[in-house]
Design a protein around this motif. Structure first.
Motif, PDB file in Angstrom:
ATOM      1  N   ALA A 164     -23.688 -13.594 -16.513  1.00  0.00           N
ATOM      2  CA  ALA A 164     -23.920 -13.292 -17.753  1.00  0.00           C
ATOM      3  C   ALA A 164     -24.069 -14.331 -18.642  1.00  0.00           C
ATOM      4  CB  ALA A 164     -22.736 -12.124 -18.365  1.00  0.00           C
ATOM      5  N   ALA A 165     -23.141 -15.433 -18.445  1.00  0.00           N
ATOM      6  CA  ALA A 165     -23.251 -16.650 -19.123  1.00  0.00           C
ATOM      7  C   ALA A 165     -24.425 -17.369 -18.928  1.00  0.00           C
ATOM      8  CB  ALA A 165     -21.973 -17.411 -19.003  1.00  0.00           C
ATOM      9  N   ASP A 166     -24.931 -17.455 -17.619  1.00  0.00           N
ATOM     10  CA  ASP A 166     -26.118 -18.158 -17.278  1.00  0.00           C
ATOM     11  C   ASP A 166     -27.353 -17.394 -17.846  1.00  0.00           C
ATOM     12  OD1 ASP A 166     -25.183 -20.115 -15.945  1.00  0.00           O
ATOM     13  OD2 ASP A 166     -25.074 -18.887 -13.974  1.00  0.00           O
ATOM     14  N   PHE A 167     -27.243 -16.204 -17.984  1.00  0.00           N
ATOM     15  CA  PHE A 167     -28.436 -15.156 -18.250  1.00  0.00           C
ATOM     16  C   PHE A 167     -28.674 -15.625 -19.951  1.00  0.00           C
ATOM     17  CE2 PHE A 167     -31.305 -12.508 -16.578  1.00  0.00           C
ATOM     18  CZ  PHE A 167     -30.811 -12.086 -15.152  1.00  0.00           C
ATOM     19  N   LYS A 168     -27.415 -15.737 -20.618  1.00  0.00           N
ATOM     20  CA  LYS A 168     -27.453 -16.021 -22.178  1.00  0.00           C
ATOM     21  C   LYS A 168     -28.508 -17.233 -22.273  1.00  0.00           C
ATOM     22  CE  LYS A 168     -25.360 -14.666 -25.904  1.00  0.00           C
ATOM     23  NZ  LYS A 168     -26.172 -13.574 -26.615  1.00  0.00           N
ATOM     24  N   THR A 169     -28.025 -18.176 -21.766  1.00  0.00           N
ATOM     25  CA  THR A 169     -28.587 -19.735 -21.797  1.00  0.00           C
ATOM     26  C   THR A 169     -30.126 -19.425 -21.384  1.00  0.00           C
ATOM     27  OG1 THR A 169     -26.641 -20.344 -20.774  1.00  0.00           O
ATOM     28  CG2 THR A 169     -27.917 -21.836 -21.552  1.00  0.00           C
ATOM     29  N   ALA A 170     -30.219 -18.761 -20.173  1.00  0.00           N
ATOM     30  CA  ALA A 170     -31.621 -18.726 -19.369  1.00  0.00           C
ATOM     31  C   ALA A 170     -32.629 -18.016 -20.646  1.00  0.00           C
ATOM     32  CB  ALA A 170     -31.660 -18.054 -18.387  1.00  0.00           C
ATOM     33  N   VAL A 171     -32.129 -16.737 -21.073  1.00  0.00           N
ATOM     34  CA  VAL A 171     -33.043 -16.244 -21.966  1.00  0.00           C
ATOM     35  C   VAL A 171     -33.378 -16.752 -23.037  1.00  0.00           C
ATOM     36  CG1 VAL A 171     -32.984 -13.890 -23.461  1.00  0.00           C
ATOM     37  CG2 VAL A 171     -32.275 -13.749 -21.413  1.00  0.00           C
ATOM     38  N   GLU A 172     -32.305 -17.630 -23.815  1.00  0.00           N
ATOM     39  CA  GLU A 172     -32.803 -18.538 -24.743  1.00  0.00           C
ATOM     40  C   GLU A 172     -33.753 -19.378 -24.459  1.00  0.00           C
ATOM     41  OE1 GLU A 172     -29.375 -20.644 -26.564  1.00  0.00           O
ATOM     42  OE2 GLU A 172     -28.568 -18.332 -27.006  1.00  0.00           O
ATOM     43  N   ASN A 173     -33.609 -19.981 -23.245  1.00  0.00           N
ATOM     44  CA  ASN A 173     -34.646 -21.047 -22.824  1.00  0.00           C
ATOM     45  C   ASN A 173     -35.895 -20.651 -22.240  1.00  0.00           C
ATOM     46  OD1 ASN A 173     -32.638 -23.009 -23.618  1.00  0.00           O
ATOM     47  ND2 ASN A 173     -31.892 -23.334 -21.632  1.00  0.00           N
ATOM     48  N   LYS A 174     -35.768 -19.162 -22.243  1.00  0.00           N
ATOM     49  CA  LYS A 174     -36.771 -18.230 -21.456  1.00  0.00           C
ATOM     50  C   LYS A 174     -37.254 -18.933 -20.119  1.00  0.00           C
ATOM     51  CE  LYS A 174     -39.125 -17.199 -25.936  1.00  0.00           C
ATOM     52  NZ  LYS A 174     -40.271 -17.013 -26.592  1.00  0.00           N
ATOM     53  N   THR A 175     -36.281 -18.824 -19.263  1.00  0.00           N
ATOM     54  CA  THR A 175     -36.202 -19.296 -17.871  1.00  0.00           C
ATOM     55  C   THR A 175     -35.896 -18.352 -17.047  1.00  0.00           C
ATOM     56  OG1 THR A 175     -34.215 -20.434 -18.155  1.00  0.00           O
ATOM     57  CG2 THR A 175     -36.386 -21.977 -18.184  1.00  0.00           C
ATOM     58  N   HIS A 176     -35.547 -17.175 -17.510  1.00  0.00           N
ATOM     59  CA  HIS A 176     -34.961 -16.368 -16.319  1.00  0.00           C
ATOM     60  C   HIS A 176     -35.988 -15.530 -15.824  1.00  0.00           C
ATOM     61  CE1 HIS A 176     -35.873 -13.854 -19.959  1.00  0.00           C
ATOM     62  NE2 HIS A 176     -35.788 -12.588 -19.113  1.00  0.00           N
ATOM     63  N   THR A 177     -37.278 -15.236 -16.215  1.00  0.00           N
ATOM     64  CA  THR A 177     -38.243 -14.592 -15.622  1.00  0.00           C
ATOM     65  C   THR A 177     -38.914 -15.611 -14.445  1.00  0.00           C
ATOM     66  OG1 THR A 177     -39.808 -15.382 -17.084  1.00  0.00           O
ATOM     67  CG2 THR A 177     -38.998 -13.191 -17.508  1.00  0.00           C
ATOM     68  N   ARG A 178     -38.794 -16.825 -14.469  1.00  0.00           N
ATOM     69  CA  ARG A 178     -39.185 -17.699 -13.502  1.00  0.00           C
ATOM     70  C   ARG A 178     -38.187 -17.549 -12.381  1.00  0.00           C
ATOM     71  NH1 ARG A 178     -42.189 -23.203 -14.988  1.00  0.00           N
ATOM     72  NH2 ARG A 178     -42.905 -22.609 -17.112  1.00  0.00           N
ATOM     73  N   VAL A 179     -36.823 -17.894 -12.636  1.00  0.00           N
ATOM     74  CA  VAL A 179     -36.116 -17.591 -11.626  1.00  0.00           C
ATOM     75  C   VAL A 179     -36.232 -16.309 -10.798  1.00  0.00           C
ATOM     76  CG1 VAL A 179     -34.038 -17.138 -12.515  1.00  0.00           C
ATOM     77  CG2 VAL A 179     -33.953 -18.749 -10.834  1.00  0.00           C
ATOM     78  N   GLY A 180     -36.438 -15.240 -11.794  1.00  0.00           N
ATOM     79  CA  GLY A 180     -36.592 -14.028 -11.184  1.00  0.00           C
ATOM     80  C   GLY A 180     -37.444 -13.915 -10.135  1.00  0.00           C
ATOM     81  N   SER A 181     -38.741 -14.488 -10.709  1.00  0.00           N
ATOM     82  CA  SER A 181     -39.886 -14.476  -9.704  1.00  0.00           C
ATOM     83  C   SER A 181     -39.810 -15.443  -8.487  1.00  0.00           C
ATOM     84  CB  SER A 181     -41.122 -15.118 -10.598  1.00  0.00           C
ATOM     85  OG  SER A 181     -41.483 -14.454 -11.605  1.00  0.00           O
ATOM     86  N   ARG A 182     -39.030 -16.293  -8.640  1.00  0.00           N
ATOM     87  CA  ARG A 182     -38.653 -17.420  -7.406  1.00  0.00           C
ATOM     88  C   ARG A 182     -37.889 -16.442  -6.608  1.00  0.00           C
ATOM     89  NH1 ARG A 182     -38.134 -18.503  -3.384  1.00  0.00           N
ATOM     90  NH2 ARG A 182     -36.828 -20.098  -2.303  1.00  0.00           N
ATOM     91  N   LEU A 183     -36.904 -15.788  -6.772  1.00  0.00           N
ATOM     92  CA  LEU A 183     -36.043 -15.015  -6.015  1.00  0.00           C
ATOM     93  C   LEU A 183     -36.575 -13.891  -5.491  1.00  0.00           C
ATOM     94  CD1 LEU A 183     -32.592 -15.431  -7.663  1.00  0.00           C
ATOM     95  CD2 LEU A 183     -33.278 -16.611  -5.717  1.00  0.00           C
ATOM     96  N   ASN A 184     -37.663 -13.191  -6.056  1.00  0.00           N
ATOM     97  CA  ASN A 184     -38.633 -12.019  -5.710  1.00  0.00           C
ATOM     98  C   ASN A 184     -39.357 -12.187  -4.332  1.00  0.00           C
ATOM     99  OD1 ASN A 184     -39.242  -9.332  -6.842  1.00  0.00           O
ATOM    100  ND2 ASN A 184     -41.196 -10.431  -6.375  1.00  0.00           N
ATOM    101  N   TYR A 185     -39.757 -13.714  -4.170  1.00  0.00           N
ATOM    102  CA  TYR A 185     -40.433 -14.126  -3.073  1.00  0.00           C
ATOM    103  C   TYR A 185     -39.684 -13.826  -1.699  1.00  0.00           C
ATOM    104  CZ  TYR A 185     -43.248 -16.616  -6.512  1.00  0.00           C
ATOM    105  OH  TYR A 185     -43.827 -17.031  -7.656  1.00  0.00           O
ATOM    106  N   GLU A 186     -38.341 -13.978  -2.090  1.00  0.00           N
ATOM    107  CA  GLU A 186     -37.554 -13.703  -0.844  1.00  0.00           C
ATOM    108  C   GLU A 186     -37.069 -12.226  -0.613  1.00  0.00           C
ATOM    109  OE1 GLU A 186     -37.477 -16.031   0.840  1.00  0.00           O
ATOM    110  OE2 GLU A 186     -38.002 -17.681  -0.598  1.00  0.00           O
ATOM    111  N   THR A 187     -36.654 -11.629  -1.822  1.00  0.00           N
ATOM    112  CA  THR A 187     -36.221 -10.161  -1.908  1.00  0.00           C
ATOM    113  C   THR A 187     -36.803  -9.428  -2.763  1.00  0.00           C
ATOM    114  OG1 THR A 187     -34.067 -10.876  -1.085  1.00  0.00           O
ATOM    115  CG2 THR A 187     -34.065  -8.507  -1.926  1.00  0.00           C
ATOM    116  N   PRO A 188     -37.984  -8.571  -2.433  1.00  0.00           N
ATOM    117  CA  PRO A 188     -38.763  -7.991  -3.528  1.00  0.00           C
ATOM    118  C   PRO A 188     -37.981  -7.068  -4.544  1.00  0.00           C
ATOM    119  CG  PRO A 188     -39.763  -7.779  -1.231  1.00  0.00           C
ATOM    120  CD  PRO A 188     -38.299  -8.432  -1.090  1.00  0.00           C
ATOM    121  N   GLY A 189     -38.144  -6.867  -5.566  1.00  0.00           N
ATOM    122  CA  GLY A 189     -37.324  -6.164  -6.526  1.00  0.00           C
ATOM    123  C   GLY A 189     -36.618  -7.019  -7.551  1.00  0.00           C
ATOM    124  N   ILE A 190     -35.973  -8.288  -7.333  1.00  0.00           N
ATOM    125  CA  ILE A 190     -35.330  -9.091  -8.069  1.00  0.00           C
ATOM    126  C   ILE A 190     -35.975  -9.421  -9.471  1.00  0.00           C
ATOM    127  CG2 ILE A 190     -34.134 -11.135  -8.178  1.00  0.00           C
ATOM    128  CD1 ILE A 190     -33.113 -10.954  -5.762  1.00  0.00           C
TER     129      ILE A 190
END
Lengths: 423, 367
Positions: free
Chosen positions: A96-122
């Motif tokens: 949750a803490a990481d998300f809070k910072t990531a959303v502010e920096n707008k980086t959470h969708t990128r890491v989501g896409s990155r992990l999605n390559y390994e497990t679809p749905g993330i």
């Protein structure tokens, strides 16, 4: 006297040892030579080697997970991946803490896409959580395990957390495994599910079709090169222009011309129907498949085969053939035993050129290849510009580069690179 | 790389419009769009008048198809060379999510309608992202050869999957979006349930299975110009593309082609301003956007291309085609006659599931 000459070194005019002053003089020469090639070296290094190296490095780079989810990465270290349950509140609070910072920096969708390559749905999990996380207060809104499960119950799936844990190191083999249709499963490396495997098929197809294209270029190019080298120069020049004219025409124009020729309502089919050779309802399918790619690429790459062959054949003295025949050889023997071996270096040079160009071809297969006639480079382009999975594109590119180098090495071992001549 | 650069008239006039003074704005800007007839319509409706008013040099770059990838690369390199970029709404959402596009406040940074309606109300729900300034409503729909369908022209979308009644090839876009929706619609899924079904792996399998029934009859396109060409050559009996492309095949080139508007899928196209521009360039980009998306300008664009203006207040101003002199309203995807049965593209769904479904679709395609 003989004793002194043996023990003391030979001296130059200025009294220094000759070896030293020779070295010094040569060093100056070497420096001068180096200074001359320095601009080119710097140019190649800066504009070619460094960017390519950087691009290839992306195939293993994975610091995005650590940088975006620093606390989560630490929190999941202690979690037992085989427990069959999602980690406890501590990990969720860190997330949750990481998300809070990531959303502010707008980086959470990128890491989501990155992990999605390994497990679809993330990717969708991260996006959904990001929309909620914006409004969270880290002090009061806990416990976050419930919060996350509330957004989507998949957050309780241990597979999601195993993926985060597995791909937290800054360097990953994930892209290369994916490029070989494999993945890092729970029990080590395994093949991907059948419906996700494509890259090995595409690599094999690329190599196989490039071989066929190279072969048909040799078959079609050899007689033309022979004619060019043996006709009187006036006629040969006209013929040479006919070879070069398509070479000077835009690639796109030539490819589009093949579309007009090969399509079902195209020139060839129309002619065949008019001649009555095929029925109007049974027109041949010659484009948007492998056949289309092979025909169009053979035509486009033909000059790269003809020109090296021609320049090698020009150097073969016609007297050799005449000598062979006067010694009783038939036309065929004279050609096969005398002329052909001398033209092999030209075939070698042309083959290497055509094969290496073909293996990386992209526009022509895209336009005339349909789904069965596309190459691995089309997937690389897709991942660079459309799916934005640059890591996978880099891994595919690296494998392609390695394949070319291995084939080049094998060629050197079997035929010998000294036997390649461009003229 | 086809980077077409067109330098516009640079008749130097001092800045007359806008809020900031001319000194604070760059006097050259690079605008990225899709090329072809679409860029021409923007050139005529926006760029030329803006250059004449302000003396700004506009450089055109036709890279919209790779806009997200290139903006990401420029952002990483710390050197963004584009000032205004034309993208589809889905790409705008993605760019906004990743912080690559500037957030716009519609009411203060866009022009109000002539009757005083605020911009946010005028655009309404078409403002699908904080960074996105809608420009046109277009639809992806089907065109068919009138001479190849006999006395029984197709009237509904499922004709695409009916190879018995309509034998021959079809052309579909080489991507999952839109095709998956149509497949489910024609496999008996109700319109309102399509995205609920498509969310599940079984639903995705179902859609691919339905597409599998016509896989051998499909020519897959990746450029919007492919289907019009295939239709004109008679290579396909029907094919999907953007409605404006079909308009030019039918009305400008007079080919025997007709529109199949059933289940057309609406989408939006518009502007974004890249994040991280210098203050002068950003001010110039905002000034351009303020001008180019006002009510009159959006209506003007419809003189050259049959896409619907994104503002409600522009619709009544849509007139006749600049060269052909025909009424444009009946050719708009939003015309009531054409919009009897439409399908609404779900941006949020595709933002969330695009990576997953696209990967499955591409693997399915390569088999």
């Amino acid at each position: 006297m003989s004793d002194t000459t043996q023990s003391s070194p030979v001296l130059a005019a200025d009294g220094r040892p000759l070896k030293h002053s020779l070295n010094r003089a040569l060093r100056r020469q070497k420096m001068r030579a180096l200074a001359l090639i320095l601009p080119l070296l710097a140019f190649v290094l800066l504009t070619f080697i460094v960017p390519i190296g950087q691009m290839l490095f992306r195939s293993v780079q994975n610091d995005i997970v650590q940088n975006t989810l620093p606390q989560t990465v630490i929190a999941v270290q202690s979690w037992d991946a085989n427990s069959g349950e999602a980690p406890d509140e501590a990990a969720f609070a860190a997330l949750a803490a990481d998300f809070k910072t990531a959303v502010e920096n707008k980086t959470h969708t990128r890491v989501g896409s990155r992990l999605n390559y390994e497990t679809p749905g993330i990717s969708s999990l991260f996006r959904k959580a990001g929309r909620k996380a914006k409004r969270w207060d880290l002090e009061t809104d806990g416990p976050f395990k419930e919060q996350f499960l509330d957004i989507d119950e998949d957050w309780g799936d241990p597979a999601i957390w195993r993926t985060i844990q597995k791909f937290s190191p800054p360097v990953t083999s994930g892209y290369f495994l994916n490029a070989a249709d494999m993945q890092l499963g729970d029990d080590g490396v395994e093949f991907r599910p059948e419906n996700q495997q494509i890259y090995i098929t595409l690599f094999k197809r690329t190599l196989f079709m490039s071989m066929i294209i190279m072969g048909s270029c040799i078959l079609l190019g050899y007689p033309v090169a022979w004619l060019l080298a043996n006709l009187p120069s006036a006629k040969a020049n006209v013929l040479l222009i006919l070879v070069l004219l398509p070479f000077w025409t835009s690639l796109l124009v030539r490819t589009s011309a093949w579309k007009v020729m090969l399509q079902q309502q195209g020139v060839i089919n129309d002619t065949l129907v008019w001649l009555g050779l095929v029925g109007d309802d049974a027109r041949l399918v010659m484009i948007n498949n492998q056949f289309g790619t092979i025909v169009a690429m053979t035509h486009i790459l033909l000059p790269f085969m003809i020109l090296p062959m021609y320049s090698v054949m020009q150097t073969i003295p016609p007297t050799y053939l005449r000598a062979a025949k006067s010694l009783g050889a038939t036309n065929w023997t004279a050609f096969w035993r005398v002329y052909f071996p001398q033209s092999v270096p030209g075939i070698g040079a042309g083959s290497i050129l055509v094969f290496i160009l073909a293996i990386g071809y992209y526009i022509t297969p895209e336009l005339v290849g349909g789904t069965k006639g596309v190459f691995i480079s089309n997937r690389i382009a897709f991942h660079i510009s459309s799916s934005l999975n640059w890591g996978l594109a880099a891994a595919l590119g690296t494998i392609l580069l390695a394949a070319v180098l291995i084939l080049y090495w094998a060629y050197d071992k079997i035929v010998g690179i000294d036997n390649v001549k461009l003229g | 790389m086809t980077l077409t650069r067109t330098l516009l008239a640079t008749t130097a006039l001092s800045m007359t419009t806008g809020f900031a003074s001319a000194q604070d704005m760059a006097n050259e800007m690079t605008i990225v769009s899709w090329g072809g007839a679409y860029s021409t319509s923007q050139q005529n409706a926006y760029h030329t008048p803006y250059s004449e008013n302000t003396g700004v040099t506009i450089i055109n770059d036709e890279s919209s198809a790779e806009a997200v990838a290139k903006l990401r690369a420029m952002n990483e390199a710390g050197n963004v060379t584009w000032d205004v970029v034309d993208v589809v709404a889905a790409d705008a959402i993605r760019l906004c999510d990743e912080g690559l596009a500037l957030e716009i406040d519609a009411d203060t940074q866009l022009a109000a309608a002539p009757d005083g309606t605020s911009a946010s109300e005028d655009f309404g729900e078409l403002l699908v992202s904080d960074c996105f300034i809608p420009q046109i409503v277009y639809s992806t729909t089907f065109g068919y050869r009138t001479d190849l369908v006999g006395d029984n022209p197709p009237t509904e979308i499922c004709a695409v999957f009916d190879t018995e009644t309509y034998p021959g090839k079809r052309s579909l876009e080489k991507r999952a979006i839109n095709n998956m929706e149509w497949a489910l619609l024609c496999d008996g899924v109700a319109k309102e349930d399509v995205y609920d079904v498509l969310e599940t792996p079984e639903g995705q399998e179902q859609a691919l299975a339905k597409l599998g029934t016509i896989k051998d009859d499909v020519i897959w396109w990746s450029a919007g110009a492919d289907t019009p060409q295939l239709l004109a050559d008679g290579e396909v009996v029907m094919g999907s593309t953007y409605n404006g492309r079909l308009f030019s095949v039918i009305e400008e080139q007079k080919q025997p082609v007709a529109m199949l508007w059933d289940a057309q899928i609406f989408d939006l196209d518009g502007w974004i301003i890249p994040a991280g521009l210098s203050p002068e360039r950003q001010a110039r980009a905002l000034d351009y956007i303020m001008f180019a998306t006002d009510t009159q300008r959006l209506a003007d664009q419809a003189k050259w291309i049959s896409y619907g203006p994104a503002r409600a207040s522009s619709a009544p101003l849509v007139g006749q085609h600049a060269d052909l002199g025909i009424d444009m309203a009946p050719h708009m995807p939003t015309d009531p006659e054409n919009a009897k049965n439409t399908f609404l593209y779900n941006y949020e769904f595709w933002a969330d599931y695009r990576d997953d479904i696209e990967a499955k679709f591409q693997a399915w395609l390569a088999k």
